[in-house]
Enzyme design. Structure first.
Site, PDB file in Angstrom:
ATOM      1  N   THR A 380       0.854  -1.181   0.000  1.00 17.03           N
ATOM      2  CA  THR A 380       0.000   0.000   0.000  1.00 17.03           C
ATOM      3  C   THR A 380       0.899   1.244   0.000  1.00 17.03           C
ATOM      4  OG1 THR A 380      -1.657  -1.265   1.223  1.00 17.03           O
ATOM      5  CG2 THR A 380      -2.002   1.090   1.132  1.00 17.03           C
ATOM      6  N   SER A 398      -3.911   1.547  -2.564  1.00 14.51           N
ATOM      7  CA  SER A 398      -3.424   0.178  -2.461  1.00 14.51           C
ATOM      8  C   SER A 398      -3.760  -0.651  -3.688  1.00 14.51           C
ATOM      9  CB  SER A 398      -4.034  -0.503  -1.230  1.00 14.51           C
ATOM     10  OG  SER A 398      -3.483  -1.793  -1.040  1.00 14.51           O
ATOM     11  N   ASN A 400      -3.127  -3.951  -2.624  1.00 16.58           N
ATOM     12  CA  ASN A 400      -3.078  -5.001  -1.609  1.00 16.58           C
ATOM     13  C   ASN A 400      -1.688  -5.603  -1.485  1.00 16.58           C
ATOM     14  OD1 ASN A 400      -4.267  -6.437   0.517  1.00 16.58           O
ATOM     15  ND2 ASN A 400      -4.691  -8.193  -0.781  1.00 16.58           N
ATOM     16  N   GLU A 419      -7.289  -7.274  -4.272  1.00 20.49           N
ATOM     17  CA  GLU A 419      -8.061  -6.839  -3.105  1.00 20.49           C
ATOM     18  C   GLU A 419      -9.169  -7.808  -2.731  1.00 20.49           C
ATOM     19  OE1 GLU A 419      -7.186  -4.580  -1.208  1.00 20.49           O
ATOM     20  OE2 GLU A 419      -6.142  -2.993  -2.298  1.00 20.49           O
ATOM     21  N   SER A 451     -11.318  -2.629   4.477  1.00 19.38           N
ATOM     22  CA  SER A 451      -9.945  -2.150   4.369  1.00 19.38           C
ATOM     23  C   SER A 451      -9.447  -1.690   5.730  1.00 19.38           C
ATOM     24  CB  SER A 451      -9.867  -0.985   3.379  1.00 19.38           C
ATOM     25  OG  SER A 451      -8.592  -0.379   3.400  1.00 19.38           O
ATOM     26  N   GLY A 472      -0.701  -2.915   5.669  1.00 23.07           N
ATOM     27  CA  GLY A 472      -1.642  -4.008   5.840  1.00 23.07           C
ATOM     28  C   GLY A 472      -2.430  -3.895   7.125  1.00 23.07           C
TER      29      GLY A 472
END
Length: 576
Positions: A380, A398, A400, A419, A451, A472
């Site tokens: 991200t 992001s 991911n 994602e 998220s 994360g």
């Protein structure tokens, strides 16, 4: 009580006390006279090229929102392991002329053909890698639509002007450095599976050497189409045809209808208070704002400034534990599920959670009702911007996992996100970051996945902070540490630099960076029942700005863990 006092006193000489006493209730705060005019502009981003792109647009007459378009797009080019136009994000805005905050939700959506059990085999077990690798792992991107929305609704300059730096970067290329090599090595095998990804990001199937130039002419063409045609340059026409055809040919489930129906949503941010500070942060489908307010509401009931470091750390961990438990149980896309936002952000609810905390002993996560117990990193990206008018942006973006799904759609240069792994592919089973969830975050057609991204503003009458970070599952706790640093009136460089610790309910361990806890501190925490997990390396990449309204002074800092750059532009000069 006396036992707690004894061990706290024994550590006073070796353990510093957090200086929250500067915010004692009742101390008058001077209101700034020139309240809404910073003495400088500032940008802190995860890459020097992105920071430079933002300043180029400010110099061309753009505001913070135009600069946000430029920085977002530049990061999409030079940080392919962190974000991209094949992904999404949240842009938290403060519009100075209206004294208004708004969150631009450019989060990805599940394809309309997605379903709850799409990553399970016939026996109901998760198929390894299915929600992380290749186009089936990709949600419908939101970043291109968000950039168009920012330019049209909030910016001053044409979208094409704000995208120009990123288009140049994509054509001219950027040099590989050590962090790129680490991320590419981590995802090398997946990148090899995509011919276009391997051609662009690897060299003969291997991680490029430092100094190798990564050029992305197809991505430049796609950005040029977006610049020239706006939304239709990505979600319709030639680019859209290539996206749908390329995804489906490689096993994905996108359709043109998915692209047609994607919409940016403006959301009211989550708000809270902590010792007189006003907190503004991301709303669902981010869990960040709610979790931050929950943790701060719990901690409001303690005099953290009066505690030794061991007890203070214990209480912060217990607040983290309970907020992440609620994240797992309650949070999801509010357009699809009922999320009790008012309850979760209520001080009265936090008081109830606080009552369950023992000040001398850890609470086993298994004892808290929640998902079935099953025994993160620098992915991200984030940037912060402040312009001379007082407009500000905190944006966390992001794709991911590093390099997203590892798949570049042929002919587009678009690296897809993965994602879909942020959904609860099987409720109760951890995702790639060890986070568990329930039906609230189960996969559904068109739904936005939960998220942890937490772009945040913090304000007192005389100070403003703009902050956020990648990382994360650890994003929310990093931002919490930053808020507590601001509360203690520490310099902005300290917020982004100090060693960090993290707890996310499950797994039931305190993760901590090297240097965060000394040997004696670790022994004390273990004696309270905490399980510790020292990390081999540091994590996060916070980008932060502080503005003192009373003096007009602006300070900015980029996390030393990364390669980013924070610059401040005064009249006639730029300084770090």
């Amino acid at each position: 009580m006396f036992q707690r006092l004894r061990y706290c006193l024994s550590l006073l000489q070796s353990l510093p006390v957090l200086a929250l006493s500067l915010l004692v209730v009742g101390v008058p705060v001077q209101v700034a006279s020139a309240a809404e005019r910073p003495g400088a502009t500032a940008i802190a981003s995860a890459h020097p090229h992105a920071t430079a792109a933002g300043f180029e647009i400010l110099a061309a007459g753009g505001n913070a929102f135009d600069a946000a378009v430029a920085v977002s797009a530049a990061l999409a080019v030079v940080e392919p392991y962190g974000s991209g136009i094949g992904g999404g994000g949240f842009w938290l805005l403060h519009v100075a002329t209206e004294n208004r905050d708004v969150m631009i939700d450019g989060r990805e959506r599940a394809p309309l053909a997605a379903h709850r059990d799409m990553y399970l085999d016939d026996a109901g077990n998760l198929i390894p890698g299915a929600s992380m690798n290749g186009p089936l792992a990709a949600g419908i991107p939101g970043e291109p639509a968000a950039l168009v929305h920012l330019a049209e609704q909030y910016g001053r300059l044409p979208l094409a002007r704000s995208l120009a730096p990123a288009i140049r970067l994509a054509r001219a290329g950027f040099e590989v450095e050590a962090h790129y090599r680490r991320m590419a090595a981590f995802r090398r095998d997946v990148l090899r599976e995509s011919a276009d990804a391997a051609r662009i990001f690897l060299r003969e199937g291997e991680v490029p050497a430092e100094g190798v130039v990564i050029r992305q002419p197809e991505l430049a063409d796609t950005l040029q189409a977006l610049a020239g045609q706006g939304r239709d340059g990505f979600y319709a026409g030639k680019v859209a045809d290539r996206l749908v055809t390329g995804v489906r040919a490689a096993g994905g489930i996108w359709t043109q209808r998915d692209l047609d129906e994607y919409e940016v949503i403006e959301r009211e941010p989550v708000r809270g208070e902590y010792h007189g500070m006003r907190i503004t942060s991301a709303a669902p489908p981010s869990s960040g704002g709610i979790a931050l307010v929950t943790m701060l509401n719990i901690l409001e009931g303690y005099g953290l400034q009066d505690l030794c470091e061991v007890e203070r750390t214990h209480l912060i961990v217990e607040a983290m534990r309970r907020a992440y438990r609620d994240r797992a149980v309650y949070l999801g896309d509010t357009d699809y599920v009922e999320v009790p936002v008012a309850m979760l952000t209520s001080p009265h609810y936090a008081a109830g959670l606080r009552n369950g905390i023992r000040r001398d002993q850890a609470t086993p996560s298994a004892s808290l009702p929640g998902p079935e117990a099953f025994g993160g990193g620098n992915h991200t990206t984030h940037f912060s911007i402040l312009d001379r008018e007082g407009n500000r942006v905190a944006a966390t973006l992001s794709i991911n996992y590093p390099f997203g799904a590892g798949f570049v759609v042929p002919g587009t240069g678009v690296l897809l996100n993965d994602e879909m792994d942020d959904f609860s592919a099987k409720p109760g089973v951890p995702n790639a970051y060890g986070l568990v969830g329930t039906e609230a975050n189960a996969i559904a057609p068109g739904k936005r996945m939960l998220s942890s991204m937490s772009p945040t503003f913090v304000e007192t009458d005389d100070r403003v902070a703009i902050l956020g970070t990648p990382g994360g599952s650890r994003i929310i706790t990093m931002v919490l540490h930053g808020i507590l640093g601001f509360a203690a009136d520490k310099p902005v460089q300290d917020w982004v630099s100090e060693p960090r610790f993290h707890h996310q309910y499950l797994p039931d361990v305190i993760q901590f960076e090297p240097e965060a806890f000394g040997a004696e501190m670790q022994q004390q925490l273990k004696a309270m029942g905490h399980e510790l997990k020292p990390l081999d390396s540091s994590y996060g990449n916070m980008q932060a700005i502080q503005w003192n309204r009373a003096t007009g002074e602006v300070r900015a800092a980029s996390d030393p863990r990364g390669i980013g750059e924070a610059l401040i532009e005064h009249v006639g000069r730029v300084s770090p």
